[in-house]
Scaffold this active site. Structure first.
Site, PDB file in Angstrom:
ATOM      1  N   HIS A 165       0.808  -1.221   0.000  1.00  0.00           N
ATOM      2  CA  HIS A 165       0.000   0.000   0.000  1.00  0.00           C
ATOM      3  C   HIS A 165       0.841   1.270   0.000  1.00  0.00           C
ATOM      4  O   HIS A 165       0.358   2.333  -0.369  1.00  0.00           O
ATOM      5  CB  HIS A 165      -0.975   0.004   1.184  1.00  0.00           C
ATOM      6  CG  HIS A 165      -2.188  -0.810   0.926  1.00  0.00           C
ATOM      7  ND1 HIS A 165      -2.231  -2.155   1.196  1.00  0.00           N
ATOM      8  CD2 HIS A 165      -3.392  -0.474   0.412  1.00  0.00           C
ATOM      9  CE1 HIS A 165      -3.424  -2.614   0.861  1.00  0.00           C
ATOM     10  NE2 HIS A 165      -4.139  -1.625   0.375  1.00  0.00           N
ATOM     11  N   GLY A 166       2.067   1.184   0.439  1.00  0.00           N
ATOM     12  CA  GLY A 166       2.910   2.376   0.433  1.00  0.00           C
ATOM     13  C   GLY A 166       4.214   2.142   1.166  1.00  0.00           C
ATOM     14  O   GLY A 166       4.306   1.283   2.029  1.00  0.00           O
TER      15      GLY A 166
END
Length: 186
Positions: free
Chosen positions: A54-55
């Site tokens: 996700h990051g």
């Protein structure tokens, strides 16, 4: 968010990512074929990787780690085969899953651990300005308004009731939620 276990949540949520992680990470790691300990390690590794996907931030990894921890604890407590929940017994489980997922979202949403801890502290303390009778009243009114709708959806077997209502029934509910969230009651 109608899941009755964290495993059920991940079967319903982000199906494309869940399927990818299962097929290309969990199963190649051995899945559940190499014993219980290895299964728990695999669950945690997959969720940490899902957080990183996700990051590139440690808060995303923490979010994945929390979900991994939830899955590991659930598997240990149920032996991997939870009892099905139906009727009134499902509601406490749904609320518990929702609470855990909502707490984990704090780490997903906050850019730093400091901000995440501040949000958590605000939730669990009675610091001046954090919670007030007005805030509690807003929450109680929103919950009281939503409960009959959720009950009707549950009785029909539809866990996503508001999504199938006609626009003229959904619109006042959403207007009320936005209005109350911005201080319309107090």
């Amino acid at each position: 968010y109608g899941a009755t276990s964290i495993t059920d949540f991940w079967r319903r949520w982000h199906v494309s990512l869940s399927t990818f992680l299962r097929d290309y990470v969990y199963i190649p790691l051995g899945g559940s074929r190499l014993g219980e300990r290895r299964t728990l390690v695999n669950l945690m590794a997959v969720m940490l990787l899902g957080g990183l996907w996700h990051g590139a931030s440690w808060t995303f990894v923490a979010w994945g780690g929390l979900h991994g921890l939830f899955l590991v604890v659930h598997r240990v407590m149920t032996g991997g085969t939870p009892a099905p929940a139906a009727g009134w017994t499902a509601w406490p489980k749904r609320l518990g899953v929702f609470a855990l997922v909502a707490l984990a979202w704090i780490f997903f949403r906050m850019p730093t651990f400091g901000e995440a801890w501040t949000h958590l502290a605000t939730l669990f303390t009675l610091k001046a300005g954090a919670w007030s009778p007005t805030c509690a009243l807003r929450l109680a009114v929103i919950m009281a308004c939503l409960f009959p709708f959720e009950w009707m959806a549950h009785r029909r077997g539809d866990d996503f009731g508001p999504l199938v209502w006609p626009w003229w029934l959904r619109a006042p509910l959403y207007v009320f939620l936005v209005w109350s969230a911005h201080g319309g009651i107090g």
